[in-house]
Design an enzyme around this catalytic site. Sequence first.
Site, PDB file in Angstrom:
ATOM      1  N   LYS A 138      31.154 -21.051   6.191  1.00  0.00           N
ATOM      2  CA  LYS A 138      30.161 -20.220   6.891  1.00  0.00           C
ATOM      3  C   LYS A 138      30.828 -19.622   8.109  1.00  0.00           C
ATOM      4  CE  LYS A 138      26.085 -18.556   7.730  1.00  0.00           C
ATOM      5  NZ  LYS A 138      26.721 -17.208   7.740  1.00  0.00           N
TER       6      LYS A 138
ATOM      7  N   GLN B 286      35.429 -22.046  14.075  1.00  0.00           N
ATOM      8  CA  GLN B 286      34.145 -22.114  13.375  1.00  0.00           C
ATOM      9  C   GLN B 286      33.920 -23.496  12.744  1.00  0.00           C
ATOM     10  OE1 GLN B 286      32.635 -18.657  13.145  1.00  0.00           O
ATOM     11  NE2 GLN B 286      30.786 -19.880  13.068  1.00  0.00           N
TER      12      GLN B 286
ATOM     13  N   LYS C 139      32.610 -25.672  15.612  1.00  0.00           N
ATOM     14  CA  LYS C 139      31.327 -25.123  16.073  1.00  0.00           C
ATOM     15  C   LYS C 139      30.223 -25.480  15.086  1.00  0.00           C
ATOM     16  CE  LYS C 139      31.480 -20.743  17.073  1.00  0.00           C
ATOM     17  NZ  LYS C 139      31.401 -19.251  17.041  1.00  0.00           N
TER      18      LYS C 139
ATOM     19  N   LYS D  37      35.909 -17.475   8.112  1.00  0.00           N
ATOM     20  CA  LYS D  37      35.787 -16.212   8.857  1.00  0.00           C
ATOM     21  C   LYS D  37      36.460 -15.121   8.049  1.00  0.00           C
ATOM     22  CE  LYS D  37      34.201 -14.764  12.863  1.00  0.00           C
ATOM     23  NZ  LYS D  37      33.155 -15.360  13.709  1.00  0.00           N
TER      24      LYS D  37
ATOM     25  N   GLY E 213      27.610 -11.584  10.564  1.00  0.00           N
ATOM     26  CA  GLY E 213      28.194 -10.586  11.456  1.00  0.00           C
ATOM     27  C   GLY E 213      29.114 -11.192  12.510  1.00  0.00           C
ATOM     28  N   ASP E 214      29.829 -10.312  13.173  1.00  0.00           N
ATOM     29  CA  ASP E 214      30.652 -10.635  14.346  1.00  0.00           C
ATOM     30  C   ASP E 214      30.937  -9.263  14.984  1.00  0.00           C
ATOM     31  OD1 ASP E 214      32.294 -13.113  15.529  1.00  0.00           O
ATOM     32  OD2 ASP E 214      33.631 -11.414  15.643  1.00  0.00           O
TER      33      ASP E 214
ATOM     34  N   THR F 259      22.557 -15.697  19.296  1.00  0.00           N
ATOM     35  CA  THR F 259      23.777 -16.114  19.988  1.00  0.00           C
ATOM     36  C   THR F 259      23.589 -15.992  21.498  1.00  0.00           C
ATOM     37  OG1 THR F 259      24.972 -15.269  18.072  1.00  0.00           O
ATOM     38  CG2 THR F 259      26.279 -15.875  20.000  1.00  0.00           C
TER      39      THR F 259
ATOM     40  N   ASN G  53      25.969  -7.359  20.739  1.00  0.00           N
ATOM     41  CA  ASN G  53      24.885  -8.248  20.338  1.00  0.00           C
ATOM     42  C   ASN G  53      24.767  -9.465  21.254  1.00  0.00           C
ATOM     43  OD1 ASN G  53      24.339 -10.907  18.529  1.00  0.00           O
ATOM     44  ND2 ASN G  53      22.944  -9.260  18.004  1.00  0.00           N
TER      45      ASN G  53
ATOM     46  N   SER H 210      21.775 -18.782  11.649  1.00  0.00           N
ATOM     47  CA  SER H 210      22.168 -18.399  10.286  1.00  0.00           C
ATOM     48  C   SER H 210      21.848 -19.540   9.316  1.00  0.00           C
ATOM     49  CB  SER H 210      23.667 -18.103  10.224  1.00  0.00           C
ATOM     50  OG  SER H 210      23.960 -16.822  10.722  1.00  0.00           O
TER      51      SER H 210
HETATM   52  P1  NDP Z   1      29.572  -6.502  19.179  1.00  0.00           P
HETATM   53  O1  NDP Z   1      30.433  -5.706  18.294  1.00  0.00           O
HETATM   54  O2  NDP Z   1      28.095  -6.397  19.047  1.00  0.00           O
HETATM   55  O3  NDP Z   1      29.915  -6.235  20.705  1.00  0.00           O
HETATM   56  C1  NDP Z   1      31.191  -6.447  21.218  1.00  0.00           C
HETATM   57  C2  NDP Z   1      31.175  -5.996  22.655  1.00  0.00           C
HETATM   58  O4  NDP Z   1      32.370  -6.380  23.282  1.00  0.00           O
HETATM   59  C3  NDP Z   1      31.086  -4.488  22.770  1.00  0.00           C
HETATM   60  O5  NDP Z   1      30.391  -4.160  23.939  1.00  0.00           O
HETATM   61  C4  NDP Z   1      32.541  -4.093  22.866  1.00  0.00           C
HETATM   62  O6  NDP Z   1      32.763  -2.846  23.506  1.00  0.00           O
HETATM   63  C5  NDP Z   1      33.052  -5.219  23.719  1.00  0.00           C
HETATM   64  N1  NDP Z   1      34.468  -5.381  23.521  1.00  0.00           N
HETATM   65  C6  NDP Z   1      35.113  -5.562  22.366  1.00  0.00           C
HETATM   66  N2  NDP Z   1      36.413  -5.636  22.583  1.00  0.00           N
HETATM   67  C7  NDP Z   1      36.562  -5.512  23.915  1.00  0.00           C
HETATM   68  C8  NDP Z   1      37.658  -5.515  24.768  1.00  0.00           C
HETATM   69  N3  NDP Z   1      38.911  -5.642  24.272  1.00  0.00           N
HETATM   70  N4  NDP Z   1      37.460  -5.378  26.103  1.00  0.00           N
HETATM   71  C9  NDP Z   1      36.211  -5.230  26.596  1.00  0.00           C
HETATM   72  N5  NDP Z   1      35.129  -5.203  25.822  1.00  0.00           N
HETATM   73  C10 NDP Z   1      35.315  -5.353  24.511  1.00  0.00           C
HETATM   74  O7  NDP Z   1      30.050  -8.016  18.958  1.00  0.00           O
HETATM   75  P2  NDP Z   1      29.259  -9.360  19.301  1.00  0.00           P
HETATM   76  O8  NDP Z   1      28.450  -9.202  20.508  1.00  0.00           O
HETATM   77  O9  NDP Z   1      28.639  -9.842  18.056  1.00  0.00           O
HETATM   78  O10 NDP Z   1      30.488 -10.349  19.590  1.00  0.00           O
HETATM   79  C11 NDP Z   1      30.996 -10.590  20.896  1.00  0.00           C
HETATM   80  C12 NDP Z   1      31.735 -11.915  20.932  1.00  0.00           C
HETATM   81  O11 NDP Z   1      30.835 -12.954  20.568  1.00  0.00           O
HETATM   82  C13 NDP Z   1      32.909 -12.029  19.958  1.00  0.00           C
HETATM   83  O12 NDP Z   1      33.890 -12.877  20.543  1.00  0.00           O
HETATM   84  C14 NDP Z   1      32.300 -12.747  18.768  1.00  0.00           C
HETATM   85  O13 NDP Z   1      33.274 -13.427  18.008  1.00  0.00           O
HETATM   86  C15 NDP Z   1      31.381 -13.707  19.485  1.00  0.00           C
HETATM   87  N6  NDP Z   1      30.270 -14.266  18.709  1.00  0.00           N
HETATM   88  C16 NDP Z   1      29.382 -13.472  18.049  1.00  0.00           C
HETATM   89  C17 NDP Z   1      28.331 -14.041  17.351  1.00  0.00           C
HETATM   90  C18 NDP Z   1      27.282 -13.218  16.687  1.00  0.00           C
HETATM   91  O14 NDP Z   1      26.338 -13.799  16.174  1.00  0.00           O
HETATM   92  N7  NDP Z   1      27.362 -11.900  16.678  1.00  0.00           N
HETATM   93  C19 NDP Z   1      28.176 -15.502  17.251  1.00  0.00           C
HETATM   94  C20 NDP Z   1      29.121 -16.242  18.052  1.00  0.00           C
HETATM   95  C21 NDP Z   1      30.128 -15.636  18.725  1.00  0.00           C
HETATM   96  P3  NDP Z   1      32.789  -1.482  22.664  1.00  0.00           P
HETATM   97  O15 NDP Z   1      31.360  -1.152  22.412  1.00  0.00           O
HETATM   98  O16 NDP Z   1      33.497  -0.541  23.560  1.00  0.00           O
HETATM   99  O17 NDP Z   1      33.569  -1.773  21.415  1.00  0.00           O
HETATM  100  O1  2IT Z   2      31.367 -16.647  15.673  1.00  0.00           O
HETATM  101  C1  2IT Z   2      30.291 -16.903  15.101  1.00  0.00           C
HETATM  102  O2  2IT Z   2      29.779 -18.028  15.141  1.00  0.00           O
HETATM  103  C2  2IT Z   2      29.604 -15.820  14.384  1.00  0.00           C
HETATM  104  N1  2IT Z   2      30.085 -14.691  14.398  1.00  0.00           N
HETATM  105  C3  2IT Z   2      28.335 -16.085  13.642  1.00  0.00           C
HETATM  106  C4  2IT Z   2      28.623 -16.686  12.297  1.00  0.00           C
HETATM  107  C5  2IT Z   2      27.446 -16.832  11.377  1.00  0.00           C
HETATM  108  O3  2IT Z   2      27.714 -17.211  10.223  1.00  0.00           O
HETATM  109  O4  2IT Z   2      26.294 -16.599  11.751  1.00  0.00           O
END
Ligand code: NDP
Ligand code: 2IT
Length: 448
Positions: free
Chosen positions: A93, A114, A117, A129, A168-169, A213, A244, A380
């Site tokens: 997952k 992961q 976690k 992943k 997603g990620d 998240t 997100n 999830s």
């Molecule tokens: P999104 O794609 O929704 O958003 C990513 C954000 O981070 C955007 O604002 C993006 O900017 C910014 N970003 C990406 N790269 C950089 C960088 N190099 N410098 C500055 N800003 C940056 O992704 P998520 O919010 O889903 O994910 C964010 C983090 O959270 C990641 O590390 C992900 O692995 C982690 N995560 C996500 C989960 C989920 O459920 N979605 C669960 C657990 C962890 P821009 O718009 O300019 O690209």
């Molecule tokens: O980093 C993470 O935990 C995620 N991007 C979410 C993974 C998931 O299966 O919901």
Amino acid sequence: MAKLDEKLEAIYTEVLKRNPGETEFHQAVHEVLDSLGPVVAKHPEYADAAVIRRICEPERQIIFRVPWVDDQGNVQLNRGFRVEFNSALGPYKGGLRFHPSVYLGIIKFLGFEQIFKNSLTGMPIGGGKGGSDFDPKGRSDGEVMRFCQSFMTELYRHIGEHTDVPAGDIGVGGREIGYLFGQYKRITNRYESGVLTGKGLTWGGSQVRTEATGYGTVFFVEEALKLRNENFDGKRVVVSGAGNVAIYSVEKVNQLGGTVVACSDSGGYIVDEAGINLDLVKEIKEVRRARISEYVDKVPSATYHNTGSIWDVPCDIALPCATQNELNGRDAEELISNGVQVVAEGANMPCTPKAVHAFSSAGVIFAPGKAVNAGGVATSALEMQQNASRDSWSFAFTEQRLAEVMRGIHDRCVTTADKYGVPGDYVSGANIAGFIPVADAMLAQGVI
Ligand code: NDP
Ligand code: 2IT
């Protein structure tokens, strides 16, 4: 980096040798091994059965070609990945990341994190992943759809509700999950809801998954504050990113009485001393997929900075929610000198080892991503549970389940850190509490 216990150092050396050039993966492995010294001292059986060596080696790694046709009729080419890391506790997952920086080392670091976690959530999910070096920025919906269809045309044969369940990620949200699900259904001729999570609410998605998240991140910090007889009321918060995780962290901080004064995207950061207008951020980033710099066009009292670091903005609580290694040793020193009290990782591995070291040396409460951001994958797992029973729960009930899971994770980190002689150390607490169930299941399941 700190010196490891002798047996663990040998495992780390082997990881470096077997996985050349994968620096993020090395970093994630080192951080976990660094916590396991007291565990191998107490339980030599984990070393004897090569459990730790096996955990560092993915069960399966899939790399594939993803060709697609852009709006101009040109053939484009990307590379797809799915790393099925560990299935001791359940089907693999973990999310899919679409970002130009993606290569095997990034997917392996994320898949490795992961495992622990998912174990920490206490739910029956293994670790995996995937993703691609595809860059969705500036691409039309049609291009994103054709890319997702091509990606799934290979991926479908490797996944399934009992095998591997992507979500997603970075760069993968509701739109992409929709296209991916549609293609999976079309190829397999099965309405297999549990094969992907993060689906739309009218076709098998769960309430609160979008928010999970970010909300979970803030619930975790709320627990850490509660333990110290504090709360979010009146706290000044900086959240990096505007995706997100960042958006729904801001939303929950606001609900709990804190004020978020800064957020960012990959172009720069904004500061709004009056408190970020979240509706405006959602409109810019979620609806129009535009740049955060546009915020200051609507709010002239706010400022936009495309040089320097968002971590120069003074705050009580810092929530890095963008990407790996976005907060370095210098940023940490700046935050510390500005009086930061809590740093919690909404993103995966956003703080460099030097930053983590600086926070712990300064007595700042530091909580790692694999505990803090586990609310996403936990929800999830709740989505999978609803799909398996063909049920759908209310927002309030699902949010309450999420809050309980986050309380459980926080408690597990704290009690495990106490038990292993490192009280208050959330990094060790999370790594050890995540590791033990996986290691025990691997011992029970034999040499596989
Ligand atoms: P999104 O794609 O929704 O958003 C990513 C954000 O981070 C955007 O604002 C993006 O900017 C910014 N970003 C990406 N790269 C950089 C960088 N190099 N410098 C500055 N800003 C940056 O992704 P998520 O919010 O889903 O994910 C964010 C983090 O959270 C990641 O590390 C992900 O692995 C982690 N995560 C996500 C989960 C989920 O459920 N979605 C669960 C657990 C962890 P821009 O718009 O300019 O690209
Ligand atoms: O980093 C993470 O935990 C995620 N991007 C979410 C993974 C998931 O299966 O919901």
